[in-house]
Write an enzyme that holds these catalytic residues in place. Structure first.
Site: not given
Ligand code: CAO
Length: 444
Positions: A416-418
């Site tokens: 998850d790039h967040r």
């Protein structure tokens, strides 16, 4: 007439759960696995299914009753439906269906007060909230499930039921209000991430409506219960998570040799060690080194888990299930292998309890026993990463002087790039590869 008793199955640690919904009435024809009632504790709601098909003869519970494992729910006339029943010694006497053994399906657990976009379901692990959160929409699990399948944001639906409870009809009215006639389920589902916005949606065109019979004969089959539930979760996770997948290879030549010799030495124990058990242990080490991979987003905060529970995808006749190995950091390869075997068996038999499917902080999806090279697994929200594994193969690897044959394991890490960035993901994969190549590194 053969009558059996339907009892409350294994509902994990839940005690004195309250009946909040009765979904059938005497005289109804009931299918095996059809939900009979909905119960609710302070932590979760779940639907209790029938263990057999038959006609409901008598309901033994009513709204508000408090139930526990083994309590009698209903009498079901199964007239010749199962061998066990027809073989029962006293034809007229009720046959007791033991709660744990005879119930093929685990109850569907859904956090009681979770908003629809965040509501997990049976096939995908998640964390039930510890307490009821006031102010969230009040709706039964079946209504939430219905809303989830349509991607309807419950928070925006006005409940017309008792004490403002949201009903199926309210969901239907909402969908009619949001979109005009030709709108299809999937188009609405695509709006789930925008649920808190004012229903503006993603501007997707409607799902194609095709009369397949124009092109040749077809057969229609209902999606299994698990496929429906996991499908809604997968759709949400695919849309809501800015996911990236890094592919890599790990040299497992020595580890595979060790695994084979270990299995030979322990043939008599009856426990077979597969590569997946080593992968779980290697992931434990990587999760400890890179704790953001064992975290979850909660509003503006990251929740770092100090436990290491690892889910593994299991292929079952009814669809994908994700049982969880708890405290994998405290267990050895044999224990993990044994637990994995038991959980996979239970998953295939539809006997996993909610507790056995919840709480993972990271998931591994291994297609190694089947084949393939790489794939892009979908993250199990609220987790932030998942490791996909495919079949190892012997490959020529350059050692600086010559090509040497090495057994290479393809890895696909979706993150998850967040929460995680590309460099972190690459480091995770490199470290994982180093551990798999030489487990002594765990000691460093
Ligand atoms: N490379 C090569 N061979 C592998 C391997 C790998 N990465 N992983 C397993 N194998 C071998 C095993 O050693 C075993 O070989 P033998 O029978 O010769 O000993 C064989 O493949 C079968 O292994 P398995 O699948 O029974 O055991 P497992 O521990 O690897 O997996 C389980 C268990 C439950 C995860 C698996 O059965 C399963 O269901 N996999 C599918 C998961 C899935 O569907 N993922 C996709 C999710 S997205 O839709």
């Amino acid at each position: 007439m053969a009558v059996i008793e339907i009892k409350v199955p294994d509902i994990g640690d839940f005690k004195d759960v309250t009946v909040i919904e009765v979904l059938v009435k005497p005289g109804d024809a009931v299918k095996a696995e059809q939900s009979l009632i909905t119960v609710e504790s302070d932590k979760a709601s779940m639907e209790i299914p029938s263990s057999h098909a038959g006609v409901l003869k008598e309901l033994k519970v009513k709204l508000g009753d408090k139930l526990n494992i083994g309590d009698l729910l209903a009498l079901l006339d199964v007239a010749g439906a199962t061998a066990a029943v027809t073989a029962a010694p006293a034809a007229a006497a009720p046959v007791t269906a033991a709660p744990a053994a005879a119930v093929p399906t685990a109850p569907v657990a859904v956090p009681a007060a979770a908003a629809v976009a965040a509501a997990p379901a049976v096939a995908v692990p998640a964390h039930a909230p510890a307490t009821l959160t006031p102010g969230l929409p009040h709706a039964s699990p079946s209504v939430r499930k219905f809303a989830r399948e349509l991607g309807v944001p419950l928070a925006e639906v006005k409940g017309t039921g008792l004490k403002g409870r949201i009903t199926d009809k309210d969901i239907q009215s909402f969908t009619q209000g949001v979109m005009s006639g030709a709108v299809k389920t999937q188009a609405i589902a695509a709006q789930a991430p925008a649920a808190s916005a004012s229903g503006a949606g993603l501007g997707l065109i409607p799902w194609p409506v095709v009369d397949f019979t124009k092109f040749g004969p077809v057969e229609r089959k209902d999606l299994s219960r698990i496929k429906k539930i996991s499908g809604a979760n997968l759709l949400r996770n695919a849309i809501m998570i800015p996911a990236v997948t890094n592919h890599d290879d790990a040299d497992i030549t020595d580890l595979e040799a060790f695994r084979v010799s270990t299995n030979k030495e322990n043939e008599k124990s009856g426990i077979k060690v597969t590569m997946l058990a080593f992968l779980i242990k290697a992931c434990v080490a990587a999760l400890k080194k890179f704790p953001e991979f064992n975290a979850s987003i909660d509003g503006d905060q990251l929740v770092y888990k100090q436990y290491v529970h690892i889910g593994f995808a299991a292929d079952t006749p009814n669809g994908l299930m994700v049982p969880v190995i708890r405290d994998a950091d405290k267990k050895g390869i044999f224990q993990i292998s044994q637990e994995m075997g038991e959980l996979a068996k239970k998953a295939r038999e539809g006997k996993l309890s909610p507790a056995e499917m919840t709480g993972a902080g990271f998931t591994i999806s291994s297609l190694g026993g089947i084949g393939g090279r790489y794939f892009t697994p979908i993250i199990n929200a609220p987790e932030v990463a998942i490791l996909g594994v495919c079949k190892s193969s012997m490959e020529p690897v350059w050692d600086g002087k010559a090509f040497v044959p090495r057994l290479m394991l393809p890895l696909s890490l979706t993150w998850d790039h967040r929460v995680i960035d590309g460099a972190g993901a690459a480091r995770f994969n490199v470290y994982l590869g180093q551990i798999l190549a030489d487990f002594r590194r765990v000691l460093l």
